[in-house]
Scaffold this motif. Structure first.
Motif, PDB file in Angstrom:
ATOM      1  N   LEU A 244     -29.313 -18.823  27.047  1.00 62.76           N
ATOM      2  CA  LEU A 244     -28.979 -20.122  26.460  1.00 62.76           C
ATOM      3  C   LEU A 244     -28.505 -20.006  25.012  1.00 62.76           C
ATOM      4  CD1 LEU A 244     -31.838 -22.324  27.959  1.00 62.76           C
ATOM      5  CD2 LEU A 244     -29.514 -22.012  28.801  1.00 62.76           C
ATOM      6  N   THR A 245     -28.792 -18.876  24.391  1.00 62.47           N
ATOM      7  CA  THR A 245     -28.326 -18.662  23.007  1.00 62.47           C
ATOM      8  C   THR A 245     -27.457 -17.409  22.914  1.00 62.47           C
ATOM      9  OG1 THR A 245     -30.379 -17.455  22.495  1.00 62.47           O
ATOM     10  CG2 THR A 245     -30.338 -19.817  22.014  1.00 62.47           C
ATOM     11  N   ALA A 246     -26.852 -17.013  24.033  1.00 59.59           N
ATOM     12  CA  ALA A 246     -26.098 -15.757  24.074  1.00 59.59           C
ATOM     13  C   ALA A 246     -24.935 -15.733  23.105  1.00 59.59           C
ATOM     14  CB  ALA A 246     -25.590 -15.510  25.502  1.00 59.59           C
ATOM     15  N   ALA A 247     -24.351 -16.887  22.837  1.00 56.93           N
ATOM     16  CA  ALA A 247     -23.184 -16.929  21.940  1.00 56.93           C
ATOM     17  C   ALA A 247     -23.539 -16.436  20.546  1.00 56.93           C
ATOM     18  CB  ALA A 247     -22.618 -18.340  21.876  1.00 56.93           C
ATOM     19  N   ALA A 248     -24.804 -16.540  20.168  1.00 53.93           N
ATOM     20  CA  ALA A 248     -25.218 -16.136  18.823  1.00 53.93           C
ATOM     21  C   ALA A 248     -25.634 -14.670  18.755  1.00 53.93           C
ATOM     22  CB  ALA A 248     -26.378 -17.020  18.360  1.00 53.93           C
ATOM     23  N   LEU A 249     -25.687 -13.983  19.889  1.00 53.43           N
ATOM     24  CA  LEU A 249     -26.120 -12.579  19.904  1.00 53.43           C
ATOM     25  C   LEU A 249     -24.974 -11.658  19.525  1.00 53.43           C
ATOM     26  CD1 LEU A 249     -28.140 -12.544  23.264  1.00 53.43           C
ATOM     27  CD2 LEU A 249     -29.072 -12.651  20.945  1.00 53.43           C
ATOM     28  N   PRO A 250     -25.286 -10.491  18.963  1.00 55.03           N
ATOM     29  CA  PRO A 250     -24.250  -9.482  18.727  1.00 55.03           C
ATOM     30  C   PRO A 250     -23.622  -9.046  20.058  1.00 55.03           C
ATOM     31  CG  PRO A 250     -26.243  -8.950  17.509  1.00 55.03           C
ATOM     32  CD  PRO A 250     -26.593 -10.078  18.434  1.00 55.03           C
ATOM     33  N   ALA A 251     -22.392  -8.571  20.005  1.00 57.30           N
ATOM     34  CA  ALA A 251     -21.650  -8.228  21.225  1.00 57.30           C
ATOM     35  C   ALA A 251     -22.399  -7.221  22.084  1.00 57.30           C
ATOM     36  CB  ALA A 251     -20.270  -7.694  20.855  1.00 57.30           C
ATOM     37  N   GLY A 252     -22.992  -6.202  21.458  1.00 58.03           N
ATOM     38  CA  GLY A 252     -23.707  -5.193  22.229  1.00 58.03           C
ATOM     39  C   GLY A 252     -24.900  -5.763  22.971  1.00 58.03           C
ATOM     40  N   GLU A 253     -25.603  -6.692  22.351  1.00 55.48           N
ATOM     41  CA  GLU A 253     -26.749  -7.321  23.014  1.00 55.48           C
ATOM     42  C   GLU A 253     -26.302  -8.213  24.166  1.00 55.48           C
ATOM     43  OE1 GLU A 253     -29.793  -9.079  20.651  1.00 55.48           O
ATOM     44  OE2 GLU A 253     -29.464  -7.703  18.967  1.00 55.48           O
ATOM     45  N   ARG A 254     -25.133  -8.846  24.018  1.00 51.75           N
ATOM     46  CA  ARG A 254     -24.617  -9.664  25.133  1.00 51.75           C
ATOM     47  C   ARG A 254     -24.298  -8.792  26.333  1.00 51.75           C
ATOM     48  NH1 ARG A 254     -21.680 -12.195  20.966  1.00 51.75           N
ATOM     49  NH2 ARG A 254     -19.706 -11.256  21.648  1.00 51.75           N
ATOM     50  N   VAL A 255     -23.737  -7.613  26.105  1.00 55.31           N
ATOM     51  CA  VAL A 255     -23.437  -6.685  27.207  1.00 55.31           C
ATOM     52  C   VAL A 255     -24.730  -6.268  27.899  1.00 55.31           C
ATOM     53  CG1 VAL A 255     -22.545  -4.398  27.794  1.00 55.31           C
ATOM     54  CG2 VAL A 255     -21.293  -5.843  26.188  1.00 55.31           C
ATOM     55  N   ARG A 256     -25.748  -5.905  27.109  1.00 54.88           N
ATOM     56  CA  ARG A 256     -27.029  -5.494  27.711  1.00 54.88           C
ATOM     57  C   ARG A 256     -27.691  -6.649  28.449  1.00 54.88           C
ATOM     58  NH1 ARG A 256     -27.131  -2.481  22.943  1.00 54.88           N
ATOM     59  NH2 ARG A 256     -28.260  -4.094  21.791  1.00 54.88           N
ATOM     60  N   LEU A 257     -27.580  -7.856  27.907  1.00 52.53           N
ATOM     61  CA  LEU A 257     -28.163  -9.021  28.569  1.00 52.53           C
ATOM     62  C   LEU A 257     -27.506  -9.256  29.926  1.00 52.53           C
ATOM     63  CD1 LEU A 257     -30.001 -11.502  28.628  1.00 52.53           C
ATOM     64  CD2 LEU A 257     -28.282 -12.732  27.265  1.00 52.53           C
ATOM     65  N   ARG A 258     -26.203  -9.141  29.971  1.00 51.78           N
ATOM     66  CA  ARG A 258     -25.528  -9.306  31.268  1.00 51.78           C
ATOM     67  C   ARG A 258     -25.992  -8.236  32.248  1.00 51.78           C
ATOM     68  NH1 ARG A 258     -19.161  -8.296  32.023  1.00 51.78           N
ATOM     69  NH2 ARG A 258     -19.922  -6.268  31.339  1.00 51.78           N
ATOM     70  N   GLU A 259     -26.134  -7.014  31.800  1.00 50.95           N
ATOM     71  CA  GLU A 259     -26.604  -5.940  32.688  1.00 50.95           C
ATOM     72  C   GLU A 259     -28.019  -6.225  33.184  1.00 50.95           C
ATOM     73  OE1 GLU A 259     -26.151  -2.562  30.172  1.00 50.95           O
ATOM     74  OE2 GLU A 259     -23.998  -2.324  30.586  1.00 50.95           O
ATOM     75  N   ASP A 260     -28.885  -6.707  32.290  1.00 50.08           N
ATOM     76  CA  ASP A 260     -30.261  -7.023  32.688  1.00 50.08           C
ATOM     77  C   ASP A 260     -30.293  -8.172  33.699  1.00 50.08           C
ATOM     78  OD1 ASP A 260     -31.181  -5.067  30.992  1.00 50.08           O
ATOM     79  OD2 ASP A 260     -31.761  -6.446  29.379  1.00 50.08           O
ATOM     80  N   LEU A 261     -29.445  -9.166  33.502  1.00 47.70           N
ATOM     81  CA  LEU A 261     -29.387 -10.292  34.443  1.00 47.70           C
ATOM     82  C   LEU A 261     -28.872  -9.844  35.801  1.00 47.70           C
ATOM     83  CD1 LEU A 261     -28.011 -12.992  31.991  1.00 47.70           C
ATOM     84  CD2 LEU A 261     -30.195 -13.143  33.219  1.00 47.70           C
ATOM     85  N   THR A 262     -27.882  -8.982  35.812  1.00 45.19           N
ATOM     86  CA  THR A 262     -27.358  -8.464  37.076  1.00 45.19           C
ATOM     87  C   THR A 262     -28.424  -7.672  37.818  1.00 45.19           C
ATOM     88  OG1 THR A 262     -25.125  -8.371  36.149  1.00 45.19           O
ATOM     89  CG2 THR A 262     -25.549  -7.061  38.126  1.00 45.19           C
ATOM     90  N   ALA A 263     -29.177  -6.859  37.064  1.00 49.43           N
ATOM     91  CA  ALA A 263     -30.263  -6.096  37.680  1.00 49.43           C
ATOM     92  C   ALA A 263     -31.352  -7.024  38.212  1.00 49.43           C
ATOM     93  CB  ALA A 263     -30.853  -5.121  36.657  1.00 49.43           C
ATOM     94  N   ALA A 264     -31.664  -8.101  37.472  1.00 51.93           N
ATOM     95  CA  ALA A 264     -32.666  -9.068  37.935  1.00 51.93           C
ATOM     96  C   ALA A 264     -32.197  -9.765  39.208  1.00 51.93           C
ATOM     97  CB  ALA A 264     -32.942 -10.095  36.834  1.00 51.93           C
TER      98      ALA A 264
END
Length: 354
Positions: A244-264
């Motif tokens: 919900l606050t991904a737009a404010a995250l650094p680019a690298g953290e957004r990439v890792r977040l997407r990977e974590d969501l895909t794994a979930a």
């Protein structure tokens, strides 16, 4: 004398057994029916019924009278199956339609007095019935077998005959018939069963309806996502909160977040399938299965991954169009599911306005 077998053979002879809609209006006026289908009676021309097969890709209707009813036939089109057409038609007289296509979609509909009385999928009537009088078709279906795939569409046509007095016999086949081009009748903002919803008497729905424009798409998507997160029990999950606050995250953290969501998503989907194997085959209602909640979570994790992907490589404003992906997660008959579907209807209307 017609029968399901006779009518099924007629469809084969006419080349309409793959995709067609037959609509009949008891006591209707032909010109009024044409107008409600989106056509102009002044542009009609004669056309034989057997020639309709040659107009597979055109928005064309064939209009005629059979006994007390006006009959409309469509080849590979479904205007006559739509609520926006059937409800106005039924103000002229009891209206029935049978529709089917090559994708195994079908619908048998009865409309009376401006309302859909009963409609259902002919392939699975027990799971799809809706309308103001869900049992309205029942006495008209006596002796008809919609489970027999070899005569199913013929049985549907016979039900239309019984409901309206039309007869798809040789006299009707020989004509006369009139053909006319039609335009798509605009979709209703809210369909039957929604317009009187108590949801529309409270916020944010009052504001949605007051100014239903494309600028509302972003808040509606967030509204729908919040409902889906709660429905799946994920509204406090760390991955959901981060999304919900991904737009404010650094680019690298957004990439890792997407990977974590895909794994979930993958983990939840695998777990749900394993749970389903051990559950009873007959379980009702279906959406209360323990595995179903985990399936919901898998869907929502996948949607959250879509939301984060929309912020790659650079952040964007708001969420992508996720409602079509969320709808399979919003099963059940509770207040949250009803609210989601109202948001989706209004979202789709605002999107059409764009």
């Amino acid at each position: 004398m017609t029968s399901p077998q006779h009518l099924q053979a007629l469809l084969a002879d006419l080349g309409l057994e793959q995709a067609a809609t037959f609509t009949a209006v008891h006591g209707g006026d032909e010109d009024a029916v044409i107008r409600l289908f989106g056509g102009n009676p002044e542009q009609c021309r004669p056309l034989r019924l057997e020639e309709l097969r040659e107009h597979y890709e055109r928005d064309l209707i064939l209009v005629s009278r059979s006994g007390p009813a006006v009959v409309v036939v469509e080849n590979n089109n479904h205007q006559g199956s739509r609520e926006e057409v059937l409800r106005p038609l039924s103000r002229h007289g009891r209206t029935a339609s049978a529709y089917w296509n090559v994708n195994a979609l079908s619908q048998l509909t009865l409309a009376e007095g401006g309302l859909i009385s009963c409609a259902f999928e002919m392939i699975a009537p027990e799971h799809t019935t809706f309308g103001a009088r869900p049992g309205a078709w029942q006495p008209l279906l006596e002796g008809l077998d919609l489970d027999d795939y070899e005569t199913r569409w013929g049985a549907g046509l016979m039900a239309v005959e019984r409901a309206t007095g039309a007869r798809f016999d040789n006299s009707w086949i020989l004509g006369p018939h009139r053909a006319v081009e039609i335009t798509r009748v605009p979709e209703s903002l809210l369909g039957q069963g929604l317009i009187d919803s108590p949801l529309l008497k409270r916020e944010p729905f009052i504001s949605y309806l007051a100014d239903l424009r494309p600028t509302l798409l972003k808040p509606m998507r967030r509204h729908a996502l919040d409902l889906a997160l709660a429905h799946a029990g994920l509204h406090e999950h760390p991955l959901a909160v981060a999304t919900l606050t991904a737009a404010a995250l650094p680019a690298g953290e957004r990439v890792r977040l997407r990977e974590d969501l895909t794994a979930a998503h993958d983990h939840a989907h695998t777990r749900a399938r394993a749970m389903l194997i051990g559950e009873p085959e007959n379980f009702g209602p279906e959406w209360e299965r323990p595995s179903h909640l985990v399936f919901r979570q898998a869907i929502v994790f996948g949607v959250l991954a879509q939301c984060v992907a929309a912020h790659l490589p650079t952040p964007t404003d708001g969420f992508p169009d996720i409602l079509g992906s969320l709808d399979t997660a919003m099963t059940g008959d509770g207040a949250r599911a009803h609210e989601f579907w109202m948001v989706k209807y209004l979202h789709d209307a605002a999107r059409r306005a764009a």
